[in-house]
Design a protein around this motif. Structure first.
Motif, PDB file in Angstrom:
ATOM      1  N   GLY A 157      37.657  51.599  37.085  1.00 34.52           N
ATOM      2  CA  GLY A 157      37.083  50.272  37.291  1.00 34.52           C
ATOM      3  C   GLY A 157      36.332  50.165  38.597  1.00 34.52           C
ATOM      4  N   ILE A 158      36.884  50.774  39.656  1.00 35.44           N
ATOM      5  CA  ILE A 158      36.185  50.767  40.943  1.00 35.44           C
ATOM      6  C   ILE A 158      34.864  51.524  40.847  1.00 35.44           C
ATOM      7  CG2 ILE A 158      36.318  51.553  43.336  1.00 35.44           C
ATOM      8  CD1 ILE A 158      39.342  51.142  43.187  1.00 35.44           C
TER       9      ILE A 158
ATOM     10  N   ALA B 273      33.048  52.088  38.198  1.00 35.26           N
ATOM     11  CA  ALA B 273      32.088  51.370  37.359  1.00 35.26           C
ATOM     12  C   ALA B 273      31.471  50.194  38.098  1.00 35.26           C
ATOM     13  CB  ALA B 273      32.775  50.895  36.078  1.00 35.26           C
ATOM     14  N   ALA B 274      32.270  49.501  38.915  1.00 34.80           N
ATOM     15  CA  ALA B 274      31.744  48.350  39.648  1.00 34.80           C
ATOM     16  C   ALA B 274      30.784  48.777  40.755  1.00 34.80           C
ATOM     17  CB  ALA B 274      32.908  47.547  40.235  1.00 34.80           C
ATOM     18  N   VAL B 275      31.136  49.837  41.463  1.00 33.57           N
ATOM     19  CA  VAL B 275      30.278  50.309  42.553  1.00 33.57           C
ATOM     20  C   VAL B 275      28.963  50.859  42.009  1.00 33.57           C
ATOM     21  CG1 VAL B 275      30.096  52.003  44.421  1.00 33.57           C
ATOM     22  CG2 VAL B 275      32.237  50.742  44.082  1.00 33.57           C
ATOM     23  N   ASN B 276      29.029  51.474  40.811  1.00 33.87           N
ATOM     24  CA  ASN B 276      27.831  52.040  40.188  1.00 33.87           C
ATOM     25  C   ASN B 276      27.387  51.198  38.993  1.00 33.87           C
ATOM     26  OD1 ASN B 276      27.647  54.927  41.582  1.00 33.87           O
ATOM     27  ND2 ASN B 276      29.802  54.546  41.086  1.00 33.87           N
ATOM     28  N   LYS B 277      27.344  49.908  39.192  1.00 35.08           N
ATOM     29  CA  LYS B 277      27.024  48.986  38.108  1.00 35.08           C
ATOM     30  C   LYS B 277      25.659  49.295  37.499  1.00 35.08           C
ATOM     31  CE  LYS B 277      26.482  44.075  37.086  1.00 35.08           C
ATOM     32  NZ  LYS B 277      26.430  42.691  37.630  1.00 35.08           N
ATOM     33  N   ASP B 278      25.636  49.259  36.135  1.00 37.06           N
ATOM     34  CA  ASP B 278      24.427  49.455  35.327  1.00 37.06           C
ATOM     35  C   ASP B 278      23.853  50.871  35.429  1.00 37.06           C
ATOM     36  OD1 ASP B 278      24.557  46.818  34.456  1.00 37.06           O
ATOM     37  OD2 ASP B 278      23.346  46.094  36.136  1.00 37.06           O
ATOM     38  N   GLN B 279      24.606  51.792  35.989  1.00 34.43           N
ATOM     39  CA  GLN B 279      24.194  53.181  35.991  1.00 34.43           C
ATOM     40  C   GLN B 279      24.883  53.923  34.844  1.00 34.43           C
ATOM     41  OE1 GLN B 279      24.553  54.995  39.860  1.00 34.43           O
ATOM     42  NE2 GLN B 279      23.747  53.194  40.930  1.00 34.43           N
ATOM     43  N   LEU B 280      24.597  55.212  34.721  1.00 32.08           N
ATOM     44  CA  LEU B 280      25.122  55.988  33.597  1.00 32.08           C
ATOM     45  C   LEU B 280      26.651  56.010  33.589  1.00 32.08           C
ATOM     46  CD1 LEU B 280      24.678  57.845  31.182  1.00 32.08           C
ATOM     47  CD2 LEU B 280      24.549  59.777  32.787  1.00 32.08           C
ATOM     48  N   GLY B 281      27.258  56.210  34.757  1.00 25.88           N
ATOM     49  CA  GLY B 281      28.712  56.247  34.820  1.00 25.88           C
ATOM     50  C   GLY B 281      29.336  54.938  34.387  1.00 25.88           C
ATOM     51  N   ASP B 282      28.726  53.819  34.752  1.00 25.88           N
ATOM     52  CA  ASP B 282      29.212  52.506  34.336  1.00 25.88           C
ATOM     53  C   ASP B 282      29.115  52.352  32.827  1.00 25.88           C
ATOM     54  OD1 ASP B 282      30.048  49.853  34.334  1.00 25.88           O
ATOM     55  OD2 ASP B 282      28.014  49.105  34.673  1.00 25.88           O
TER      56      ASP B 282
ATOM     57  N   MET C 290      35.897  43.425  40.414  1.00 24.74           N
ATOM     58  CA  MET C 290      35.263  44.098  41.548  1.00 24.74           C
ATOM     59  C   MET C 290      33.798  43.698  41.672  1.00 24.74           C
ATOM     60  SD  MET C 290      37.102  46.386  43.396  1.00 24.74           S
ATOM     61  CE  MET C 290      35.914  47.626  43.870  1.00 24.74           C
ATOM     62  N   THR C 291      33.102  43.592  40.545  1.00 27.77           N
ATOM     63  CA  THR C 291      31.688  43.209  40.567  1.00 27.77           C
ATOM     64  C   THR C 291      31.516  41.812  41.163  1.00 27.77           C
ATOM     65  OG1 THR C 291      31.257  44.568  38.610  1.00 27.77           O
ATOM     66  CG2 THR C 291      29.637  42.885  39.149  1.00 27.77           C
ATOM     67  N   GLU C 292      32.389  40.886  40.783  1.00 28.43           N
ATOM     68  CA  GLU C 292      32.314  39.526  41.336  1.00 28.43           C
ATOM     69  C   GLU C 292      32.598  39.521  42.831  1.00 28.43           C
ATOM     70  OE1 GLU C 292      35.055  37.280  39.061  1.00 28.43           O
ATOM     71  OE2 GLU C 292      33.789  37.197  37.258  1.00 28.43           O
ATOM     72  N   GLU C 293      33.602  40.276  43.273  1.00 31.99           N
ATOM     73  CA  GLU C 293      33.952  40.299  44.688  1.00 31.99           C
ATOM     74  C   GLU C 293      32.840  40.926  45.537  1.00 31.99           C
ATOM     75  OE1 GLU C 293      36.585  38.988  46.233  1.00 31.99           O
ATOM     76  OE2 GLU C 293      37.301  38.158  44.328  1.00 31.99           O
ATOM     77  N   LEU C 294      32.177  41.939  44.998  1.00 30.03           N
ATOM     78  CA  LEU C 294      31.119  42.619  45.758  1.00 30.03           C
ATOM     79  C   LEU C 294      29.933  41.703  46.053  1.00 30.03           C
ATOM     80  CD1 LEU C 294      31.115  46.121  44.035  1.00 30.03           C
ATOM     81  CD2 LEU C 294      31.700  45.634  46.423  1.00 30.03           C
TER      82      LEU C 294
ATOM     83  N   HIS D 181      39.114  45.587  51.552  1.00 32.96           N
ATOM     84  CA  HIS D 181      38.820  44.163  51.368  1.00 32.96           C
ATOM     85  C   HIS D 181      38.621  43.800  49.896  1.00 32.96           C
ATOM     86  CE1 HIS D 181      38.430  43.497  55.696  1.00 32.96           C
ATOM     87  NE2 HIS D 181      37.752  44.643  55.749  1.00 32.96           N
ATOM     88  N   VAL D 182      37.678  44.461  49.252  1.00 35.25           N
ATOM     89  CA  VAL D 182      37.328  44.084  47.883  1.00 35.25           C
ATOM     90  C   VAL D 182      38.458  44.426  46.914  1.00 35.25           C
ATOM     91  CG1 VAL D 182      35.673  44.418  46.016  1.00 35.25           C
ATOM     92  CG2 VAL D 182      34.893  44.394  48.393  1.00 35.25           C
ATOM     93  N   LEU D 183      39.045  45.600  47.058  1.00 35.09           N
ATOM     94  CA  LEU D 183      40.074  46.038  46.110  1.00 35.09           C
ATOM     95  C   LEU D 183      41.270  45.104  46.110  1.00 35.09           C
ATOM     96  CD1 LEU D 183      41.223  48.080  44.123  1.00 35.09           C
ATOM     97  CD2 LEU D 183      42.041  49.428  46.075  1.00 35.09           C
ATOM     98  N   ARG D 184      41.720  44.700  47.254  1.00 38.09           N
ATOM     99  CA  ARG D 184      42.912  43.853  47.328  1.00 38.09           C
ATOM    100  C   ARG D 184      42.690  42.519  46.614  1.00 38.09           C
ATOM    101  NH1 ARG D 184      46.646  42.653  52.661  1.00 38.09           N
ATOM    102  NH2 ARG D 184      48.129  41.250  51.637  1.00 38.09           N
ATOM    103  N   ASN D 185      41.541  41.911  46.832  1.00 35.33           N
ATOM    104  CA  ASN D 185      41.252  40.643  46.159  1.00 35.33           C
ATOM    105  C   ASN D 185      41.057  40.831  44.659  1.00 35.33           C
ATOM    106  OD1 ASN D 185      41.361  39.179  48.566  1.00 35.33           O
ATOM    107  ND2 ASN D 185      39.201  39.536  49.001  1.00 35.33           N
ATOM    108  N   SER D 186      40.552  41.976  44.252  1.00 32.45           N
ATOM    109  CA  SER D 186      40.316  42.231  42.833  1.00 32.45           C
ATOM    110  C   SER D 186      41.607  42.480  42.071  1.00 32.45           C
ATOM    111  CB  SER D 186      39.383  43.438  42.662  1.00 32.45           C
ATOM    112  OG  SER D 186      38.159  43.226  43.325  1.00 32.45           O
TER     113      SER D 186
END
Length: 305
Positions: free
Chosen positions: A108-109, A111-120, A195-199, A221-226
């Motif tokens: 999930g992390i 996919a969120a960091v690489n949003k809309d890319q091949l891995g996602d 994660m996408t929303e928090e970023l 920061h982002v992971l804990r809130n997610s």
């Protein structure tokens, strides 16, 4: 918790009596020479002759003092049956959870960091497939590929071996993967969305503007809130894992509560069915209680008054 457990017991007891037959009917079917008088006497002896509400009151009064009754056909104590099978079911559930979290959170992390890319795109496709595949079919395919074709895992668990025996632990892998796949897929999708929303929030922009490394921003920061959304889903999916263990234990012949539950239903053993239902219901409720506690640990702003 108490009203929920009471409601579970009432509904289960009522549904069980809506289905045709009882243990006496099963015995008579196997021995047609039993007379009607003997059948009635046996039903009276086992407390099955009265109305449903009377049978329920007798059962619940015994449960409140810790007596779950006996298996009618064999005379075994129901509590002993449950405690003997419970460790195997807990081990299977914990392995499924561990597999789900180890796979879902990093995926999930990523996919969120690489949003809309091949891995996602690939991760979302795999997650959707994991949710859509029935666990009994997945279990059969894993047996076919990894046990029969490749010979990497045993098909049946070793008989009369303790749970901590290496052979039993080796056999736990395939059913654990089977039961954890759907949960991993669901958690991964929620993790990605959260994660996408928090970023996109302002505190992430501020952290980056201060010069914090991207790894620190993501993991601290982002992971804990997610994780709050993930904890919510993880508690909800406890019911799915408990329900799925019934099918998975039958597919893999795993000696847990699920297989005992199916046998009890087939033999119309209401005391065993009720005890296993209450135990599984208790674990589902307990999982939601733990989730409430974890909320406060993840977010100090959450308090329960």
């Amino acid at each position: 918790m108490i009203p929920i457990m009471f409601g579970v017991s009432v509904i289960t007891f009522g549904l069980f009596h809506l289905t045709p037959g009882d243990p006496v009917t099963q015995l008579v079917a196997l021995n047609p020479d039993v007379s009607a008088a003997e059948e009635a006497a046996l039903r009276e002896r086992w407390g099955l002759s009265g109305p449903v509400w009377e049978q329920y009151l007798t059962w619940i009064s015994n449960v409140l003092v810790g007596d779950f009754g006996q298996e009618l056909r064999t005379g075994r104590e129901v509590s002993a049956i449950v405690w003997r099978r419970l460790p195997e079911t807990i081990a299977l559930g914990l392995f499924g959870w561990a597999f789900a979290l180890v796979i879902a959170i990093p995926a999930g992390i990523y996919a969120a960091v690489n949003k809309d890319q091949l891995g996602d795109t690939v991760s979302r496709f795999v997650a959707l497939s994991g949710i859509s595949i029935p666990n009994f079919w997945l279990g059969l395919m894993l047996i076919l590929i990894f046990s029969l074709y490749l010979g990497l895992f045993p098909v049946l668990p070793p008989s009369r071996q303790p749970l901590y025996h290496p052979d039993m632990l080796w056999y736990l892998i395939l059913p654990g993967v089977t039961i954890g796949t759907a949960s991993a897929a669901s958690i991964m999708r929620v993790m990605r969305t959260s994660m996408t929303e928090e970023l996109n929030k302002e505190y992430v922009t501020a952290a980056r503007a201060k010069g914090l490394p991207e790894r620190t921003v993501i993991l601290k920061h982002v992971l804990r809130n997610s994780l709050i959304s993930v904890v919510t889903l993880a508690a909800t999916l406890t019911a799915s894992i408990v329900a799925g263990s019934v099918v998975v234990e039958v597919v893999f012949n795993w000696p847990g509560l699920g297989r005992e539950f199916i046998n009890a239903i087939n033999q119309r053993e209401i005391n065993v069915v009720m005890a296993i239902t209450l135990f599984t219901g208790f674990f589902v409720i307990l999982a939601n209680l733990v989730a409430d506690i974890v909320y406060a640990a993840l977010d100090p702003r959450i308090r329960y008054d």
